[in-house]
Write an enzyme that holds these catalytic residues in place. Sequence first.
Site, PDB file in Angstrom:
ATOM      1  N   HIS A  65     -21.146  20.800 -28.091  1.00 12.52           N
ATOM      2  CA  HIS A  65     -20.016  20.193 -28.799  1.00 12.52           C
ATOM      3  C   HIS A  65     -19.876  20.755 -30.209  1.00 12.52           C
ATOM      4  CE1 HIS A  65     -20.777  16.683 -25.878  1.00 12.52           C
ATOM      5  NE2 HIS A  65     -19.730  17.362 -25.463  1.00 12.52           N
ATOM      6  N   HIS A  66     -20.439  21.938 -30.447  1.00 10.97           N
ATOM      7  CA  HIS A  66     -20.332  22.462 -31.820  1.00 10.97           C
ATOM      8  C   HIS A  66     -18.891  22.832 -32.160  1.00 10.97           C
ATOM      9  CE1 HIS A  66     -20.316  26.259 -29.674  1.00 10.97           C
ATOM     10  NE2 HIS A  66     -19.994  26.891 -30.789  1.00 10.97           N
ATOM     11  N   LYS A  71     -15.030  23.975 -22.828  1.00 10.54           N
ATOM     12  CA  LYS A  71     -14.213  24.810 -21.938  1.00 10.54           C
ATOM     13  C   LYS A  71     -15.067  25.437 -20.851  1.00 10.54           C
ATOM     14  CE  LYS A  71     -10.214  26.867 -21.239  1.00 10.54           C
ATOM     15  NZ  LYS A  71     -10.377  26.456 -19.820  1.00 10.54           N
ATOM     16  N   LYS A  95     -20.694  32.689 -24.195  1.00 13.80           N
ATOM     17  CA  LYS A  95     -19.551  33.554 -23.910  1.00 13.80           C
ATOM     18  C   LYS A  95     -18.438  33.322 -24.946  1.00 13.80           C
ATOM     19  CE  LYS A  95     -18.608  33.489 -19.498  1.00 13.80           C
ATOM     20  NZ  LYS A  95     -18.046  33.317 -18.141  1.00 13.80           N
ATOM     21  N   LYS A 107     -18.909  23.340 -17.729  1.00 22.30           N
ATOM     22  CA  LYS A 107     -18.673  23.805 -16.354  1.00 22.30           C
ATOM     23  C   LYS A 107     -18.614  22.600 -15.439  1.00 22.30           C
ATOM     24  CE  LYS A 107     -18.407  27.951 -14.462  1.00 22.30           C
ATOM     25  NZ  LYS A 107     -17.997  29.106 -15.275  1.00 22.30           N
ATOM     26  N   SER A 363      -7.608  32.188 -21.247  1.00 24.55           N
ATOM     27  CA  SER A 363      -7.452  30.727 -21.176  1.00 24.55           C
ATOM     28  C   SER A 363      -7.166  30.169 -22.572  1.00 24.55           C
ATOM     29  CB  SER A 363      -8.732  30.073 -20.655  1.00 24.55           C
ATOM     30  OG  SER A 363      -8.748  30.063 -19.249  1.00 24.55           O
TER      31      SER A 363
HETATM   32  N1  GLU Z   1     -14.512  30.294 -14.894  1.00 22.99           N
HETATM   33  C1  GLU Z   1     -14.283  31.332 -15.856  1.00 22.99           C
HETATM   34  C2  GLU Z   1     -15.591  31.731 -16.511  1.00 22.99           C
HETATM   35  O1  GLU Z   1     -16.638  31.521 -15.981  1.00 22.99           O
HETATM   36  C3  GLU Z   1     -13.184  30.990 -16.836  1.00 22.99           C
HETATM   37  C4  GLU Z   1     -13.425  29.812 -17.702  1.00 22.99           C
HETATM   38  C5  GLU Z   1     -12.215  29.382 -18.515  1.00 22.99           C
HETATM   39  O2  GLU Z   1     -11.204  30.067 -18.502  1.00 22.99           O
HETATM   40  O3  GLU Z   1     -12.321  28.338 -19.149  1.00 22.99           O
HETATM   41  O4  GLU Z   1     -15.614  32.338 -17.539  1.00 22.99           O
END
Ligand code: GLU
Length: 472
Positions: A65-66, A71, A95, A107, A363
């Site tokens: 939550h930083h 996402k 990432k 996730k 995204s």
């Molecule tokens: N599922 C993709 C990933 O692993 C996209 C995640 C996204 O767009 O939020 O990077």
Amino acid sequence: MAAPNEYKFFEAVEKSFDIAAKFTNLDPGVLEQIKQCNSVYRMYFPVKIGDKIEVIKAYRVQHSHHKSPCKGGIRFSLSVNLDEVMALAALMTYKCAIVNVPFGGAKGGITIDPKKYTPYELEKITRRYTSELIKKNFIGPGIDVPAPDYGTGEREMAWILDTYMSMRPGEIDAMGCVTGKPITQGGVRGRREATGLGVFYGIREVCNMPDVMEKLGMGTGVEGKTVVVQGLGNVGFHAAKFFREGGARVIGLAEYEGAIMNLDGLHEEEVFAHRKKTGSILNFPGATNLAQSTDALEMECDILIPAALENVINGANAPRVRAKMIGEAANGPLTPEADEVFVKKGVLVVPDMYLNAGGVTVSYFEWLKNLSHVRYGRMEKRFTENMNSHILSQIEELTGKTVSDKEKEFILHGADEVDLVYSGLEETMIGATREIMDCWKKNPSIPDMRTAAYVVAINKVGTAYAELGIFP
Ligand code: GLU
């Protein structure tokens, strides 16, 4: 290969994290906080399938939550379990940090085989899952924003959006509650191919680095390089497409039913059409069938792109891999044991959590579009075209020369949404590649590019925590 339930994916991520953490100056408490999954939600819910009630198991994990929102994608697969979702959520944090996307990692997953359900049943499951997330405040444009992942796509994202909008009427930014949506439902042009294109941009940038290529015994540039792609889903298909268009030769393609090879090159669209028609990648005209799907991973080639699931190259088969460079398009396709083998063999592994960040990068563009309620390029396209036209006519007048109609079309063209998305993605991937390589060069005792990528990510998340004032 370790059976999926024996493989500890989150432990593998922690292991990579710990190796990299030694190359940072962060407080051990900060490092511990970064490593943990902040919120873990496991749910069971009933769905009526035919005349039976099925109890469905699902998850959403918010790793960090930083930054807000969190996402990350939603996976539909029988192999979904807590360990996997936690690992994938953690990878999302790193990432996003590497590509400067201001989100925390998350996730989700539903433990089902999507092929066993009709679209109507899948819709019921997806909508119920979304309601569970809404009930616990685990979804929202400023809270947590899902996206497609293995086994899901635009259709599922549209169902999530519709469920959210109907339960949160009047929320002005509701469109930003999920990304990877169809264009007509608030999606952005370029999102579908974004991950594959990002893989191509990232590898191309590495291939353009003469010192790196020299060490690998290859010339610079993507052109003429031989490529093998494992997985012909959305990511693998588009990666193969952009490599072929960039002048590389895709000599091997693998799917779970088998693999094919053709040293003269394969065209992914033709292979895809063949698979759709016959139900299998095998027996593609002009290509040779390989005995097993995993044989493709061991083909001699310049660049190997695993683009399916985690744990496909491990301590057992890594010694047999003959690629000079591996681009991790999937999440976690290599185990830490495989990494060790490749460091020893001098094979360059371009790591997942930066190389496949094209999806989340676009995204982010989609989410920004949703919050701004306007299509990219709408305000400036005509202005640019008018200005270009004026400049060109001045040049023609002053020089007395005229440019061809084809050139004129190119010069006058103002940016459309897809042009801006591609350009933003290209800039992001080039920038991230250089940042990771610079970090590695500054500290030559870093063993591999994965560790360098983790060092960059951990430092960024650590700085964000410090700026939040959580740690002195
Ligand atoms: N599922 C993709 C990933 O692993 C996209 C995640 C996204 O767009 O939020 O990077």
